[in-house]
Design a protein around this motif. Structure first.
Motif, mmCIF file in Angstrom:
data_model
loop_
_atom_site.group_PDB
_atom_site.id
_atom_site.type_symbol
_atom_site.label_atom_id
_atom_site.label_comp_id
_atom_site.label_asym_id
_atom_site.label_seq_id
_atom_site.Cartn_x
_atom_site.Cartn_y
_atom_site.Cartn_z
ATOM 1 N N HIS A 34 -9.888 -4.171 4.316
ATOM 2 C CA HIS A 34 -9.276 -5.327 3.452
ATOM 3 C C HIS A 34 -9.436 -6.822 3.932
ATOM 4 O O HIS A 34 -8.507 -7.509 3.972
ATOM 5 C CB HIS A 34 -7.537 -5.114 3.278
ATOM 6 C CG HIS A 34 -7.302 -3.676 2.821
ATOM 7 N ND1 HIS A 34 -7.478 -3.611 1.291
ATOM 8 C CD2 HIS A 34 -6.863 -2.569 2.895
ATOM 9 C CE1 HIS A 34 -7.116 -2.496 1.008
ATOM 10 N NE2 HIS A 34 -6.648 -1.765 2.211
ATOM 11 N N GLU B 23 -4.610 3.854 -0.139
ATOM 12 C CA GLU B 23 -4.936 2.481 0.358
ATOM 13 C C GLU B 23 -6.346 2.309 0.136
ATOM 14 O O GLU B 23 -6.892 1.085 -0.330
ATOM 15 C CB GLU B 23 -4.764 2.327 1.762
ATOM 16 C CG GLU B 23 -4.783 0.989 2.192
ATOM 17 C CD GLU B 23 -4.491 0.667 3.598
ATOM 18 O OE1 GLU B 23 -3.560 1.523 4.200
ATOM 19 O OE2 GLU B 23 -5.145 -0.034 4.190
ATOM 20 N N TYR C 195 0.870 -1.197 0.043
ATOM 21 C CA TYR C 195 0.170 -0.025 0.017
ATOM 22 C C TYR C 195 0.981 1.293 -0.089
ATOM 23 O O TYR C 195 0.475 2.039 -0.602
ATOM 24 C CB TYR C 195 -0.911 -0.083 1.120
ATOM 25 C CG TYR C 195 -2.015 -1.284 1.438
ATOM 26 C CD1 TYR C 195 -2.422 -1.805 0.083
ATOM 27 C CD2 TYR C 195 -2.138 -1.831 2.439
ATOM 28 C CE1 TYR C 195 -3.205 -2.748 0.062
ATOM 29 C CE2 TYR C 195 -2.851 -2.929 2.606
ATOM 30 C CZ TYR C 195 -3.499 -3.492 1.457
ATOM 31 O OH TYR C 195 -4.385 -4.498 1.439
#
Ligand SMILES: [Zn+2]
Lengths: 288, 80
Positions: free
Chosen positions: A194, A172, A161
């Motif tokens: 994520h 990100e 990232y």
């Protein structure tokens, strides 16, 4: 009836046949999931596919999916890093660097789509050359095809990232990852944190590697993937050689309440490559 | 595959209230597989699972290793 083939980069290929009803269900799922995650937009963009350029000899699902992804927003152009040659597919990083120099001056967002390994390698190449780009607003990095052979690199996603921000000015929050497999063609898309939450179309069971008994959430075991998507091949409930943990959905602050899967490795370590070996493979290209 | 169609038409892809529909769609798929794929039927019978009535939850479905399942396909033209 459509046949899909796994990428086979580790030498093991899987072939799965899908009937018309499964393809229709997969299409509905893809539209719902990508819309939910804000990936379907009307704004035209430029695609850089960090994967295969379509070729009649390439039957892999990952090539087809990456290409289909370039229809989620209208495409002004498509560039592919892996080009077909007489010796198989070869990566062409220079053409991507040149494209970035051009795209930076334009207004259209740039969307990367493809293998995390090639994308990461590009970031490192840009960093080594001291190159950084300010890509237009709305640009995204979309990752698919898995980290499977590069777990040792994947351990540190934070570095990925950071490099995306440093080399392409992509935050990100604009990095989206997809997860799926030919034997379990369900579209898992990571949330803002994520995490791969399990969609309504599938269920994941983590099993004890010795007894195969289901384990409660939070414990590590073999990943068993279940979905009624396909009837032409018996992939209703498949056991992978992945090791993972299923976390309670409430542990993620994104708001999705379904559990999320964390893949932590693979039972058969022979496919896992070190950073250096992985890089050598990347430069060498792949045969499909 | 009426139940599959219903499941994949779910508006919210992360709707946690569809567990029963998911199980029913899995049972529907299982019944189709055992009547169309002899190898699958043999594996299931070996595990003592003869019909979808033996499946009370998704965890009860016979688990097939990925390399094995993807080598066995059969025609299911009427599946949709
Ligand atoms: Zn989340």
């Amino acid at each position: 009836m459509v046949m899909a083939t796994s990428s086979g980069t580790s030498g093991k290929m899987s072939h799965v046949r899908f009937e018309f009803g499964a393809l229709m269900a997969a299409l509905r799922m893809s539209v719902k999931v990508t819309r939910y995650h804000g990936i379907i937009t009307a704004k035209p963009c430029r695609y850089i596919v960090m994967g295969y350029k379509p070729h009649r000899s390439n039957k892999t699902a990952v090539a087809k999916v990456a290409y289909l992804t370039t229809f989620l927003a209208p495409a002004l152009s498509r560039k592919f890093i892996l080009k077909h040659t007489a010796d198989g597919y070869k990566p062409d990083f220079e053409s991507i660097v040149n494209a970035l120099k051009k795209y930076e001056k334009g207004r259209a967002p740039v969307r990367f789509m493809g293998f995390p390994s090639y994308t990461f390698f590009l970031f490192r190449l840009l960093e080594e050359r001291g190159l950084s780009f300010k890509l237009p607003k709305g640009s995204k990095v979309m990752l698919g095809g898995g980290w499977k052979q590069f777990y040792q690199e994947a351990v540190d996603k934070a570095t990925f990232y950071k490099l995306a921000k440093k080399t392409l000015n992509i935050d990100e929050e604009n990095i989206v990852e997809f997860f799926g497999a030919v034997e379990h063609p369900i579209l898992y898309t990571d949330c803002a944190y994520h995490h791969f939450h399990v969609p309504v179309y599938s269920k994941i069971v983590i099993r004890d590697p010795d007894t195969l008994e289901p384990l409660e959430n939070g414990r590590t075991g073999l990943v068993n993937l279940i979905s009624p998507l396909c009837t032409a091949t018996p992939i209703l409930s498949v056991m992978t050689d992945d090791l993972g943990i299923l976390h309670n959905g409430e542990e993620c602050p994104c708001g999705v309440r379904s559990p999320y899967l964390e893949i932590i490795g693979r039972v058969a370590p022979d496919d896992i490559k070190t950073c250096a070996a992985g890089a050598a493979d990347i430069l060498q290209g792949v045969k499909v | 595959m009426k139940l599959r169609r219903k499941l994949f038409a779910s508006k919210d892809p992360y709707d946690c209230t569809k567990e029963q529909l998911f199980l029913d769609a899995c049972r529907e798929n299982f019944d189709h597989l055992i009547s169309h794929c002899d190898d699958y039927k043999k594996i299931c019978e070996g595990l003592g699972i003869r019909s979808s009535e033996d499946i009370a939850k998704p965890e009860d479905l016979p688990v097939i290793p990925t390399m094995l399942s993807s080598r066995n396909t059969h025609d299911a033209d009427e599946a949709a």
